[in-house]
Design a protein around this motif. Structure first.
Motif, PDB file in Angstrom:
ATOM      1  N   GLY A  96       9.437   9.214   0.615  1.00 29.66           N
ATOM      2  CA  GLY A  96       9.126   8.770   1.605  1.00 29.66           C
ATOM      3  C   GLY A  96       8.865   7.234   1.989  1.00 29.66           C
ATOM      4  N   THR A  97       8.086   6.724   1.114  1.00 30.22           N
ATOM      5  CA  THR A  97       7.681   5.247   0.955  1.00 30.22           C
ATOM      6  C   THR A  97       8.844   4.540   0.817  1.00 30.22           C
ATOM      7  OG1 THR A  97       5.972   5.962  -0.243  1.00 30.22           O
ATOM      8  CG2 THR A  97       6.343   3.420  -0.512  1.00 30.22           C
ATOM      9  N   MET A  98      10.104   4.881   0.336  1.00 29.94           N
ATOM     10  CA  MET A  98      11.148   4.384   0.377  1.00 29.94           C
ATOM     11  C   MET A  98      12.042   4.259   1.852  1.00 29.94           C
ATOM     12  SD  MET A  98      11.542   2.310  -2.223  1.00 29.94           S
ATOM     13  CE  MET A  98      12.789   1.340  -2.420  1.00 29.94           C
ATOM     14  N   VAL A  99      12.007   5.416   2.620  1.00 27.78           N
ATOM     15  CA  VAL A  99      12.348   5.554   4.160  1.00 27.78           C
ATOM     16  C   VAL A  99      11.581   4.637   4.730  1.00 27.78           C
ATOM     17  CG1 VAL A  99      12.394   7.663   6.145  1.00 27.78           C
ATOM     18  CG2 VAL A  99      13.512   7.715   3.115  1.00 27.78           C
ATOM     19  N   VAL A 100      10.142   4.783   4.336  1.00 29.77           N
ATOM     20  CA  VAL A 100       9.745   3.960   4.807  1.00 29.77           C
ATOM     21  C   VAL A 100       9.652   2.138   5.131  1.00 29.77           C
ATOM     22  CG1 VAL A 100       7.420   2.789   6.195  1.00 29.77           C
ATOM     23  CG2 VAL A 100       8.031   5.476   6.378  1.00 29.77           C
ATOM     24  N   ILE A 101       9.635   1.772   3.879  1.00 33.30           N
ATOM     25  CA  ILE A 101      10.287   0.337   3.003  1.00 33.30           C
ATOM     26  C   ILE A 101      10.775  -0.059   3.936  1.00 33.30           C
ATOM     27  CG2 ILE A 101      10.180  -1.236   1.150  1.00 33.30           C
ATOM     28  CD1 ILE A 101       8.231   0.768  -0.204  1.00 33.30           C
ATOM     29  N   MET A 102      12.648   0.306   3.804  1.00 33.33           N
ATOM     30  CA  MET A 102      13.667  -0.509   3.282  1.00 33.33           C
ATOM     31  C   MET A 102      14.086  -0.827   5.248  1.00 33.33           C
ATOM     32  SD  MET A 102      14.153  -0.736   0.853  1.00 33.33           S
ATOM     33  CE  MET A 102      15.931  -1.453   0.425  1.00 33.33           C
ATOM     34  N   PRO A 103      13.660   0.086   6.254  1.00 37.92           N
ATOM     35  CA  PRO A 103      13.669   0.037   7.749  1.00 37.92           C
ATOM     36  C   PRO A 103      13.021  -1.218   7.949  1.00 37.92           C
ATOM     37  CG  PRO A 103      14.245   2.654   7.309  1.00 37.92           C
ATOM     38  CD  PRO A 103      13.826   1.680   5.991  1.00 37.92           C
ATOM     39  N   ALA A 104      11.751  -1.551   7.699  1.00 38.08           N
ATOM     40  CA  ALA A 104      10.527  -1.930   7.993  1.00 38.08           C
ATOM     41  C   ALA A 104      10.936  -3.372   7.352  1.00 38.08           C
ATOM     42  CB  ALA A 104       9.536  -2.213   7.071  1.00 38.08           C
ATOM     43  N   MET A 105      11.520  -3.516   6.215  1.00 34.59           N
ATOM     44  CA  MET A 105      11.594  -5.076   5.780  1.00 34.59           C
ATOM     45  C   MET A 105      13.143  -5.536   6.113  1.00 34.59           C
ATOM     46  SD  MET A 105      10.349  -6.144   3.257  1.00 34.59           S
ATOM     47  CE  MET A 105      11.840  -7.274   2.399  1.00 34.59           C
ATOM     48  N   MET A 106      14.013  -4.124   6.991  1.00 38.32           N
ATOM     49  CA  MET A 106      15.270  -4.901   7.885  1.00 38.32           C
ATOM     50  C   MET A 106      15.163  -5.551   9.268  1.00 38.32           C
ATOM     51  SD  MET A 106      17.744  -4.392   5.637  1.00 38.32           S
ATOM     52  CE  MET A 106      19.358  -4.230   6.824  1.00 38.32           C
ATOM     53  N   LEU A 107      13.788  -4.387   9.786  1.00 34.56           N
ATOM     54  CA  LEU A 107      13.299  -5.025  10.824  1.00 34.56           C
ATOM     55  C   LEU A 107      12.375  -5.863  11.350  1.00 34.56           C
ATOM     56  CD1 LEU A 107      13.524  -0.826  12.372  1.00 34.56           C
ATOM     57  CD2 LEU A 107      14.818  -3.242  12.862  1.00 34.56           C
ATOM     58  N   SER A 108      11.954  -6.376   9.907  1.00 38.22           N
ATOM     59  CA  SER A 108      10.567  -8.034  10.383  1.00 38.22           C
ATOM     60  C   SER A 108      10.758  -9.050  10.624  1.00 38.22           C
ATOM     61  CB  SER A 108      10.417  -8.202   8.314  1.00 38.22           C
ATOM     62  OG  SER A 108      11.023  -8.636   7.935  1.00 38.22           O
ATOM     63  N   GLY A 109      12.608  -9.539  10.929  1.00 36.03           N
ATOM     64  CA  GLY A 109      12.786 -10.396  11.174  1.00 36.03           C
ATOM     65  C   GLY A 109      12.956 -11.407  10.057  1.00 36.03           C
ATOM     66  N   PHE A 110      12.637 -11.384   8.674  1.00 30.31           N
ATOM     67  CA  PHE A 110      11.885 -12.078   7.522  1.00 30.31           C
ATOM     68  C   PHE A 110      13.915 -12.457   7.469  1.00 30.31           C
ATOM     69  CE2 PHE A 110      13.094 -12.831   3.103  1.00 30.31           C
ATOM     70  CZ  PHE A 110      12.162 -13.296   2.813  1.00 30.31           C
ATOM     71  N   SER A 111      15.174 -11.718   7.840  1.00 28.47           N
ATOM     72  CA  SER A 111      15.990 -12.232   7.345  1.00 28.47           C
ATOM     73  C   SER A 111      16.953 -12.777   8.509  1.00 28.47           C
ATOM     74  CB  SER A 111      17.614 -10.999   6.291  1.00 28.47           C
ATOM     75  OG  SER A 111      17.392  -9.409   7.136  1.00 28.47           O
ATOM     76  N   SER A 112      16.456 -11.830   9.404  1.00 27.32           N
ATOM     77  CA  SER A 112      16.908 -12.276  11.001  1.00 27.32           C
ATOM     78  C   SER A 112      16.669 -11.649  12.375  1.00 27.32           C
ATOM     79  CB  SER A 112      18.412 -11.472  11.488  1.00 27.32           C
ATOM     80  OG  SER A 112      18.059 -10.485  11.173  1.00 27.32           O
ATOM     81  N   PRO A 113      16.281 -13.090  12.994  1.00 28.99           N
ATOM     82  CA  PRO A 113      15.257 -13.054  14.149  1.00 28.99           C
ATOM     83  C   PRO A 113      15.390 -11.180  15.076  1.00 28.99           C
ATOM     84  CG  PRO A 113      16.287 -15.235  13.568  1.00 28.99           C
ATOM     85  CD  PRO A 113      17.492 -14.159  13.351  1.00 28.99           C
ATOM     86  N   VAL A 114      14.156 -11.013  14.965  1.00 27.72           N
ATOM     87  CA  VAL A 114      14.534  -9.945  16.183  1.00 27.72           C
ATOM     88  C   VAL A 114      14.820 -10.517  17.550  1.00 27.72           C
ATOM     89  CG1 VAL A 114      12.235  -8.573  17.553  1.00 27.72           C
ATOM     90  CG2 VAL A 114      11.832  -9.137  15.054  1.00 27.72           C
ATOM     91  N   GLN A 115      15.242 -11.594  18.214  1.00 31.45           N
ATOM     92  CA  GLN A 115      15.537 -11.850  19.439  1.00 31.45           C
ATOM     93  C   GLN A 115      17.301 -11.241  19.113  1.00 31.45           C
ATOM     94  OE1 GLN A 115      13.366 -13.652  17.663  1.00 31.45           O
ATOM     95  NE2 GLN A 115      11.523 -13.272  18.802  1.00 31.45           N
ATOM     96  N   ASN A 116      17.316 -12.436  18.006  1.00 33.58           N
ATOM     97  CA  ASN A 116      18.743 -11.440  17.975  1.00 33.58           C
ATOM     98  C   ASN A 116      19.681  -9.914  17.991  1.00 33.58           C
ATOM     99  OD1 ASN A 116      18.808 -14.333  17.892  1.00 33.58           O
ATOM    100  ND2 ASN A 116      19.434 -14.692  15.995  1.00 33.58           N
TER     101      ASN A 116
END
Length: 177
Positions: A96-116
């Motif tokens: 469950g933690t992995m299911v939450v962490i992986m999308p959270a990292m992808m959606l954080s704006g760390f690697s690609s801006p949220v605006q994009n």
């Protein structure tokens, strides 16, 4: 935090806590406080390494930064407690933690801006506490972000923290009945 609750579920000691005189919110607070203290300690060490080891100045207020980090840690702890309130064993809690962490990292704006990101995905990114703390940290370290702008990023994290902690406490109470 989530794994410790799941381990106690497996061992049967969490049920003993739930039938004790403490209220579920007190149990949740007791489970959250050690994680918060350790997290803030790690944040302090990392900040010292960034400032003195790498020579990156903290242009904003350290007090504001640690206030934001406290709210962020509470929101992450709330999510972990929520996941552990659903899980019945450690393996489920870990998955469950992995299911939450992986999308959270992808959606954080760390690697690609949220605006994009696509328009339909941006509200999910803005519900993510990691998105807000990254903006706050970049703003405080690089350009002395004003407190009012920091506050605009803190309230979504605070809402996440309150919601997940209250729901986790409710789910713990429900398991007793």
């Amino acid at each position: 935090v989530g794994m410790s609750v799941a381990r106690e579920h497996e061992l049967g000691t969490f049920e003993q806590l739930l039938v004790s005189p403490q209220q579920p919110i007190e149990i949740v607070a007791g489970k959250s406080l050690p994680g918060l203290i350790v997290g803030l300690g790690q944040c302090a060490i990392i900040t010292l390494i960034v400032v003195f080891g790498f020579g990156i100045p903290l242009l904003g207020s350290a007090l504001v930064m640690f206030a934001a980090l406290t709210v962020f840690l509470l929101s992450i702890i709330g999510v972990a407690l929520f996941v552990s309130s659903i899980a019945t064993n450690q393996q489920q809690a870990m998955m469950g933690t992995m299911v939450v962490i992986m999308p959270a990292m992808m959606l954080s704006g760390f690697s690609s801006p949220v605006q994009n990101m696509p328009d339909w995905l941006q509200p999910l990114a803005l519900a993510n506490p990691l998105t807000h703390i990254l903006v706050i940290l970049r703003g405080l370290f690089l350009r002395d972000m004003p407190v009012l702008l920091v506050a605009q990023r803190i309230w979504p994290m605070a809402a996440t923290a309150v919601f997940t902690i209250v729901v986790a406490a409710w789910m713990f109470r429900r398991k007793v009945q």
